[in-house]
Motif scaffolding. Structure first.
Motif, PDB file in Angstrom:
ATOM      1  N   PRO A 130       2.423  -4.204   9.561  1.00 30.80           N
ATOM      2  CA  PRO A 130       2.166  -5.549  10.092  1.00 30.80           C
ATOM      3  C   PRO A 130       0.878  -5.564  10.915  1.00 30.80           C
ATOM      4  N   GLY A 131       0.000  -6.494  10.628  1.00 28.96           N
ATOM      5  CA  GLY A 131      -1.294  -6.552  11.301  1.00 28.96           C
ATOM      6  C   GLY A 131      -2.363  -5.710  10.649  1.00 28.96           C
ATOM      7  N   GLY A 132      -2.002  -4.991   9.577  1.00 29.99           N
ATOM      8  CA  GLY A 132      -2.979  -4.160   8.883  1.00 29.99           C
ATOM      9  C   GLY A 132      -4.045  -4.993   8.201  1.00 29.99           C
ATOM     10  N   ARG A 133      -5.168  -4.347   7.884  1.00 25.35           N
ATOM     11  CA  ARG A 133      -6.323  -5.045   7.303  1.00 25.35           C
ATOM     12  C   ARG A 133      -6.495  -4.742   5.824  1.00 25.35           C
ATOM     13  N   LEU A 134      -6.912  -5.770   5.077  1.00 24.47           N
ATOM     14  CA  LEU A 134      -7.249  -5.630   3.665  1.00 24.47           C
ATOM     15  C   LEU A 134      -8.732  -5.874   3.463  1.00 24.47           C
ATOM     16  N   SER A 135      -9.392  -4.962   2.746  1.00 24.78           N
ATOM     17  CA  SER A 135     -10.766  -5.150   2.297  1.00 24.78           C
ATOM     18  C   SER A 135     -10.705  -5.349   0.791  1.00 24.78           C
ATOM     19  N   LEU A 136     -10.954  -6.578   0.355  1.00 26.80           N
ATOM     20  CA  LEU A 136     -10.798  -6.944  -1.057  1.00 26.80           C
ATOM     21  C   LEU A 136     -12.160  -7.309  -1.643  1.00 26.80           C
ATOM     22  N   LEU A 137     -12.566  -6.609  -2.682  1.00 24.93           N
ATOM     23  CA  LEU A 137     -13.838  -6.882  -3.343  1.00 24.93           C
ATOM     24  C   LEU A 137     -13.569  -7.281  -4.785  1.00 24.93           C
TER      25      LEU A 137
END
Length: 247
Positions: A130-137
């Protein structure tokens, strides 16, 4: 001649965006050493750079050959203790990775090639705490139209515009392309909150190679890319979109 965008390379703008996302995650209350999952990370071009910043990285990829190359690369870089390789598919992360343990998940150039991009993003969501980050390309289709036109393939440009998945032909290596609205909707549908959208490779793949032979021209192109990455007017021309999102 313009070049079509395939699997993305890590541009300066993209790398700077990834570093900002990692810094935000590291600054969160209670955050210690980050666990970063690189989904579809292949031979580890990005994973090694992330590990060199002091994070622990888990690369999940279906190709045993790519993972073997990754292990050789991490040994050469002296980072083998910080990078772990796991063979697995994007839609079945839970089979190889404990859910809810990742602080940051990198998903670059994956949604364009998987069978079910929605399932892949749901699996990414479950892998993050929970609260984690996603880097989506993701690859963006308007740039593909421009690249096809500039290379003289007008029929393929028309196909990109008319095809539901924005492919330039049946021989296109990508199964689909996105734009800001579709990529954002996909991320939100998987439960993410999109916090930023940046463009990458807005000019790099269409500028003539003869114009980037000097260090001065390379620096000018870098500055152009950096300014264009956050320009609302130029975002639609970017070869790829980099979405920052939180779980």
């Amino acid at each position: 001649m313009a070049k079509e965008r395939g699997r993305p390379r890590t541009s300066t703008v993209l790398w700077e965006g990834v570093q900002r996302l990692l810094a935000d995650a590291a600054a969160a209350p209670g955050a210690g050493e980050l666990t970063v999952v690189d989904l579809g990370g292949g031979t580890g071009g990005l994973a090694v750079r992330v590990a060199a910043l002091g994070h622990r990285v888990v690369v999940v990829d279906p190709s045993p050959d790519a993972l073997a190359a990754l292990e050789r690369r991490t040994v050469e870089a002296g980072l083998s203790e910080r990078v772990r390789a796991l063979q697995g598919d994007a839609t079945d992360l839970a089979a190889v990775l404990e859910p809810g343990r990742a602080d940051v998940l990198l998903c670059h150039g994956v949604l364009e090639v998987v069978d079910d991009p929605r399932a892949a993003l749901r699996a990414a969501h479950d892998a993050l705490r929970p609260g984690g980050r996603l880097s989506l390309l993701v690859a963006q289709w308007p740039a593909s139209v421009l690249a096809r036109v500039l290379s003289g393939h007008l029929d393929q440009a028309l196909h990109v515009l008319s095809d539901a998945d924005h492919r330039w032909s049946g021989h296109d290596p990508l199964r689909r392309r996105f734009d800001r609205a579709s990529a954002t909707a996909l991320a939100q549908g998987a439960g993410f909150t999109v916090t930023a959208v940046e463009g990458t490779r807005t000019f790099s793949d269409v500028v003539p190679s003869t114009r980037t032979e000097s260090d001065a021209d390379v620096e000018l192109l870098r500055r152009l890319e950096a300014l264009a990455s956050t320009s609302p007017e130029l975002l639609g021309l970017a070869g790829h979109l980099h979405l920052h999102a939180t779980r």
